[in-house]
Design a protein around this motif. Structure first.
Motif, short mmCIF file in Angstrom:
data_model
loop_
_atom_site.label_atom_id
_atom_site.label_comp_id
_atom_site.label_asym_id
_atom_site.label_seq_id
_atom_site.Cartn_x
_atom_site.Cartn_y
_atom_site.Cartn_z
N THR A 34 0.81 -1.23 0.00
CA THR A 34 0.00 0.00 0.00
C THR A 34 0.84 1.28 0.00
O THR A 34 0.28 2.37 0.08
CB THR A 34 -0.94 0.03 1.22
OG1 THR A 34 -0.16 -0.01 2.43
CG2 THR A 34 -1.89 -1.16 1.21
N CYS A 35 2.15 1.16 -0.14
CA CYS A 35 3.03 2.34 -0.09
C CYS A 35 2.67 3.40 -1.15
O CYS A 35 2.66 4.60 -0.84
CB CYS A 35 4.49 1.92 -0.24
SG CYS A 35 5.67 3.27 0.08
N ILE A 37 -0.16 4.32 -2.34
CA ILE A 37 -1.33 5.10 -1.89
C ILE A 37 -0.93 6.03 -0.76
O ILE A 37 -1.44 7.15 -0.64
CB ILE A 37 -2.47 4.16 -1.46
CG1 ILE A 37 -2.75 3.13 -2.55
CG2 ILE A 37 -3.74 4.95 -1.17
CD1 ILE A 37 -3.74 2.06 -2.14
N ASP A 38 0.00 5.59 0.07
CA ASP A 38 0.47 6.43 1.18
C ASP A 38 1.20 7.66 0.66
O ASP A 38 1.04 8.77 1.17
CB ASP A 38 1.39 5.61 2.09
CG ASP A 38 1.60 6.26 3.44
OD1 ASP A 38 0.71 7.01 3.89
OD2 ASP A 38 2.65 6.02 4.06
N LYS A 41 -1.40 10.07 -0.57
CA LYS A 41 -2.10 10.68 0.57
C LYS A 41 -1.28 11.81 1.18
O LYS A 41 -1.80 12.90 1.46
CB LYS A 41 -2.36 9.61 1.64
CG LYS A 41 -3.04 10.13 2.89
CD LYS A 41 -2.74 9.26 4.09
CE LYS A 41 -1.31 9.44 4.56
NZ LYS A 41 -1.02 8.75 5.81
N ARG A 279 -5.91 3.25 1.15
CA ARG A 279 -4.74 2.57 1.70
C ARG A 279 -5.10 1.79 2.96
O ARG A 279 -4.77 0.62 3.11
CB ARG A 279 -3.64 3.58 2.03
CG ARG A 279 -2.47 2.98 2.81
CD ARG A 279 -1.42 4.01 3.14
NE ARG A 279 -0.35 3.44 3.92
CZ ARG A 279 -0.26 3.53 5.25
NH1 ARG A 279 -1.20 4.17 5.93
NH2 ARG A 279 0.75 2.98 5.89
N ARG A 283 -5.12 -2.16 3.64
CA ARG A 283 -4.03 -2.42 4.58
C ARG A 283 -4.54 -3.16 5.82
O ARG A 283 -3.93 -4.14 6.26
CB ARG A 283 -3.39 -1.10 5.00
CG ARG A 283 -2.25 -1.23 5.98
CD ARG A 283 -1.67 0.13 6.35
NE ARG A 283 -0.63 0.00 7.33
CZ ARG A 283 -0.83 -0.12 8.64
NH1 ARG A 283 -2.07 -0.10 9.10
NH2 ARG A 283 0.17 -0.26 9.48
#
Length: 303
Positions: A34-35, A37-38, A41, A279, A283
């Protein structure tokens, strides 16, 4: 005597060490997946602060702009400190939840009232978030960096210490700890409560505590609720961590929150909410599903 899984709680293991190990694997797996999407964000949370010009029109625009201008690997900026953080933070946050809940008191079946679940989550969240603040700050700095060749993790550590001193690594620790406190107490308690409710009401006919549909449904609900509760603290954390004390943008968490509301409106506290849940939702599902599967495979009740 065999240990019943029911007596261990929703995510409990036969020994605390297994809980920490399973949590570490689950959190690191989720972090890598999920990096991107981080990164999106964080960029959305940082843009437009204090009246500055907006760079991205939305999550998809941010994703493709980063991909096009900085390259595909830019979507994994900050993954090294992120994994270092999850190896500690994730292990403590999820691994310590059931032992602390047990310390607060559970019944013969391993169940406890909602307030004890919330308290256990809050304790794990504050403690784990506080001690991992330095790597969290470095992660945010790297994710916010728009250059094609950003500095490495150690270089960023060094730069922060040179600019703001050692304690500069703890900039943003109050909103970060508040975020992890709110996130852990809402996510863990919510997962625990939803899972018990789903099994009690037999929503998924014949499903048991080890059924995948129970894990996914509980995780999605817990992720949505915790994401909504955390977002204002997450915005303040990102902005404080990405600014040096010498810049004088914010005096602290409260000043950051009030300045954001005053210049950008109340809804600015939920900037990046959709990519955040995009995310956090997957996650949380990944973490709890991996945790539950590791329990089923390596922590048999007949051990």
């Amino acid at each position: 005597m065999a240990t019943s899984k029911a007596k261990r709680g929703s995510i409990g293991t036969s020994t605390p060490w297994k809980g920490f190990a399973f949590s570490c694997v689950a959190c690191c797996t989720a972090e890598v997946l999920t990096c991107p999407i981080d990164v999106v964000k964080v960029r959305l949370q940082l843009q437009g602060q204090l009246g500055a010009k907006r760079v991205y029109s939305g999550a998809m625009n941010a994703f493709w702009t980063i991909f096009r201008n900085e390259g595909p690997t830019a979507l994994w900026k900050g993954v090294s400190p992120a994994l270092a953080r999850q190896a500690t933070y994730g292990s403590l946050r999820y691994g310590a939840y059931e032992p602390i809940k047990g310390f607060l008191g559970v019944d013969a079946e391993g169940n406890s009232p909602l307030w004890k679940k919330i308290a256990a989550g809050a304790i794990t969240g504050v403690f784990s978030g506080s001690i991992t603040n330095p790597v969290d700050l470095v992660k945010v700095r790297l994710q916010a960096n728009t250059s094609k060749n950003p500095p490495g993790m150690l270089q960023t550590f060094k730069h922060v210490c040179q600019t703001d001193g050692f304690w500069g690594l703890y900039r943003g620790v109050v909103p970060a700890s508040s975020r992890t406190c709110v996130g852990a107490m809402s996510e863990l308690a919510c997962y625990d409560e939803i899972k018990e409710g789903v099994l009690r009401s037999n929503v998924f006919h014949g499903a048991t505590g080890s059924s995948m549909e129970v894990h996914v449904a509980s995780a999605l609900g817990a992720g949505l609720f915790s994401c909504f509760c955390m977002n204002p603290f997450d915005v303040a954390r990102s902005r404080l961590m990405n600014s040096s004390a010498g810049e004088g943008k914010y005096r602290g968490m409260f000043d950051c929150l009030t300045s954001t509301v005053r210049t950008e409106g109340t809804l600015a506290l939920w900037k990046g909410f959709f990519p955040s849940y995009a995310r956090i939702g997957p996650r949380v599902v990944i973490i709890f599903v991996v945790l539950e599967q590791l329990r089923a495979i390596f922590d048999s009740p007949n051990e």
